[in-house]
Design an enzyme around this catalytic site. Structure first.
Site, PDB file in Angstrom:
ATOM      1  CB  ILE A 112      55.107 -44.902  85.118  1.00  0.00           C
ATOM      2  CG1 ILE A 112      55.319 -46.258  85.813  1.00  0.00           C
ATOM      3  CG2 ILE A 112      53.876 -44.196  85.665  1.00  0.00           C
ATOM      4  CD1 ILE A 112      55.840 -46.156  87.221  1.00  0.00           C
ATOM      5  N   PRO A 149      64.836 -41.222  82.954  1.00  0.00           N
ATOM      6  CG  PRO A 149      63.553 -41.593  81.038  1.00  0.00           C
ATOM      7  CD  PRO A 149      64.569 -42.233  81.941  1.00  0.00           C
ATOM      8  CG  ASP A 158      62.062 -45.397  84.441  1.00  0.00           C
ATOM      9  OD1 ASP A 158      61.922 -44.742  83.389  1.00  0.00           O
ATOM     10  OD2 ASP A 158      62.924 -46.291  84.595  1.00  0.00           O
ATOM     11  CG  HIS A 159      57.838 -40.027  81.594  1.00  0.00           C
ATOM     12  ND1 HIS A 159      56.706 -40.708  81.193  1.00  0.00           N
ATOM     13  CD2 HIS A 159      57.535 -38.710  81.478  1.00  0.00           C
ATOM     14  CE1 HIS A 159      55.772 -39.836  80.845  1.00  0.00           C
ATOM     15  NE2 HIS A 159      56.247 -38.621  81.011  1.00  0.00           N
ATOM     16  NE  ARG A 160      64.124 -45.868  81.566  1.00  0.00           N
ATOM     17  CZ  ARG A 160      65.171 -46.558  82.005  1.00  0.00           C
ATOM     18  NH1 ARG A 160      66.115 -46.926  81.167  1.00  0.00           N
ATOM     19  NH2 ARG A 160      65.282 -46.883  83.278  1.00  0.00           N
TER      20      ARG A 160
END
Ligand code: CAO
Length: 547
Positions: free
Chosen positions: A523, A343, A519-521
């Protein structure tokens, strides 16, 4: 209300067995004959059902404990006075079913049936149509099950046929006197059941009265499923959609299936049972594994697939078809994998590089060794090292299970290079020990090697962060795709003069667009904004980068 201690029943000769599964938790309401624990010895596994109805007060064992006959298992809160005999079931068991599932006493007295209305009977192997010594391949019911007449008790299989053995009379299954893999013949006792009789004074085939082996079987003939070994009567049953979980929340299956599931690491609550009362059969387990493998394969295919269109575009006009270079094909797979599994979000900002460019094109140029050219990229590389040192989560990868972050203490920066064959990403190793001029020299060497197809494999490995600069080409912003397993990438667009408000007037400033995809998982948006802002600050004051 009183408390009763439940003990391990007679293990039929086995000295020590391991507790391999705890089926209940303190506070659970447990019905009589519901499984408390599953034990496993070197010869067999067995469920230990509760001999009483009550609430689990304390568990006295844990998974991995070794227990033997009479070892305490649990303390139960039960209605009424405590029954001292419960912790000593072995004393009252006339026929301990040692190797197989049953471990509870099975006399009519213990069955708690209305006095004079029930009796215990032996269940025998019926006429097998001429077959002898046939193997038991499935126990289709569990101790304590309420079976209807003609409901399957077990499945036998010889080299000629498979067959279900149904019970003739409705009743409660008290014990098995055989186990999976045993070979049985007509007339053999295979189980005991508690049945309700219309006339209590005339019980049917009481367990205590053992008929001779020659006595004709009393049970219904088996349902011969087929005349060849490929017959699979079990699988032919309609599949149930409901999971095989009984009222106590434990899974309805046999020890063999439990053992197999444990070995394969399968959560049995996820498996749909197609046996009687949704019991999970071995076939169900194997079907579940097959389905999982298939779906993983499909996901992998989808993730790495670069399938295009089947459409015939020539219907609309002329076309030509070109082969894609190997590099482009590999890039496509990596991009699809990254795009579909990470994501990702892109943070945009602008760095004021007016002063940097004055320095780069002015004073600096005159001091450079012959043949060395420094583009803005070298300063950007230097700024990235400093920003990554301040925000280490950008110089990281997710751990194998996705529950840890691997922070890297090296700053290996890969730079996307546009080549005639496609995108290549050589790596500047240990960028933290290199100055701006070294970085300029190395990035330009690597770009040349990439374009000349002379990059060694090693030069493309080990990157911890990537920079994709389109600044020499143009554009105001773009969204680079994270180069997995890295967690962030910096995109650089073309610097342009813009009017910037300095508090009293608009001033022309050279603004460099930066685009950080992450990577929103790993950061958060705020961290990404801080990281990008910090990069801008570093680039706006060249002194930060030359020190
Ligand atoms: N803004 C304005 N001008 C810029 C600039 C920027 N952000 N970046 C570079 N320039 C200028 C340079 O100063 C140079 O100008 P001069 O010749 O007048 O000095 C010119 O643009 C060309 O630079 P360059 O591209 O040759 O050199 P570089 O160090 O900036 O970039 C490299 C090297 C390898 C990154 C680049 O050549 C390249 O291949 N870029 C494409 C990367 C790509 O395809 N990315 C997309 C990947 S998909 O996400």
């Amino acid at each position: 209300m009183s408390q009763t201690q439940i003990a391990v029943p007679d293990l039929g000769g086995m000295e020590e067995v391991e507790v391999i599964e705890i089926c209940v938790q303190p506070g659970d309401s447990v019905g009589e004959e519901e499984s408390l624990v599953v034990l496993e010895g070197d010869k067999a596994s067995m469920e230990v059902p509760s001999p009483v109805t009550g609430v689990v007060h304390t568990l006295l064992v844990k998974v991995g404990d070794m227990v033997s006959t009479d070892s305490p298992l649990a303390v139960m809160d039960v209605q009424g006075p405590a029954d001292a005999s419960i912790s000593e079931p072995a004393e009252t068991d006339p026929q301990p079913s040692l190797q197989s599932v049953p471990v509870q006493a099975a006399s009519a007295e213990q069955a708690n049936a209305p006095t004079g209305a029930s009796s215990t009977i032996d269940v025998r192997v019926p006429d097998l149509g001429g077959l002898d010594s046939v193997e038991i391949i499935e126990l289709s019911a569990a101790i304590g099950d309420e079976l209807q007449a003609e409901e399957s008790l077990m499945v036998l299989e010889s080299d000629k046929a498979s067959m279900e053995i149904p019970v003739e009379q409705a009743g409660t299954l008290l014990s098995f006197t055989v186990k999976l893999g045993d070979k049985v013949s007509e007339g053999d006792v295979i189980a005991t059941m508690q049945v309700t009789t219309a006339d209590a004074s005339a019980p049917v085939t009481p367990a205590q009265k053992a008929p001779s082996q020659k006595e004709p079987p009393q049970k219904a003939p088996p349902q011969i499923a087929a005349s060849s070994v490929s017959a699979a009567p079990v699988a032919a049953k309609p599949a149930s959609q409901s999971p095989a979980i009984n009222s106590s929340g434990t899974v309805h299956t046999g020890p063999a299936v439990r053992k197999l599931a444990r070995e394969m690491g399968i959560d049995l609550t996820q498996v749909t049972g197609t046996g009687p009362k949704n019991r999970i059969l071995k076939e169900d387990l194997l079907g579940f594994v097959k389905q999982k493998v298939n779906s993983v394969n499909q996901a992998v295919t989808a993730a790495v697939g670069i399938k295009g269109s089947n459409e015939d575009f020539s219907r609309f006009g002329g076309i030509s078809e070109q082969p894609l270079s190997k590099i482009k094909q590999i890039t496509a797979k990596n991009m699809v994998a990254s795009w579909t599994t990470i994501p990702q979000v892109t943070q945009f900002d602008e760095a004021d590089i007016t002063d940097l460019e004055i320095y780069r094109k002015g004073g600096m140029q005159s001091q450079l060794p012959e043949g060395v050219k420094v583009s803005p990229l070298a300063f950007i590389l230097k700024a990235c090292v400093k920003a990554l040192q301040k925000y280490p989560q950008f110089n990281a990868s997710l751990g194998p299970n996705g529950d840890t972050l691997i922070l890297k203490e090296f700053y290996n920066l890969s730079v996307a290079v546009d080549t005639p064959d496609g995108l290549m990403v050589p790596v500047i190793k240990q960028a933290q020990v290199k100055g701006v001029v070294d970085l300029a020299r190395e990035s330009s060497n690597l770009a040349k090697l990439a374009r000349d197809k002379k990059l060694p494999m090693d030069a493309m490995m080990g990157a911890s962060f990537t920079i994709s600069s389109l600044g020499g080409i143009g554009g105001t912003a773009f969204t680079p795709i994270v180069n997995a397993p890295q967690v962030a990438i910096l995109g650089v667009s073309k610097a342009a003069y813009k009017p910037v408000w300095n508090g009293s007037s608009f001033e022309p400033r050279l603004m460099l667009p930066l685009c950080v995809s992450y990577d929103h998982r790993v950061i958060d948006g705020a961290q990404a904004a801080l990281f990008t802002r910090y990069l801008c600050q570093l680039l706006s004051d060249v002194r930060h980068l030359l020190l």
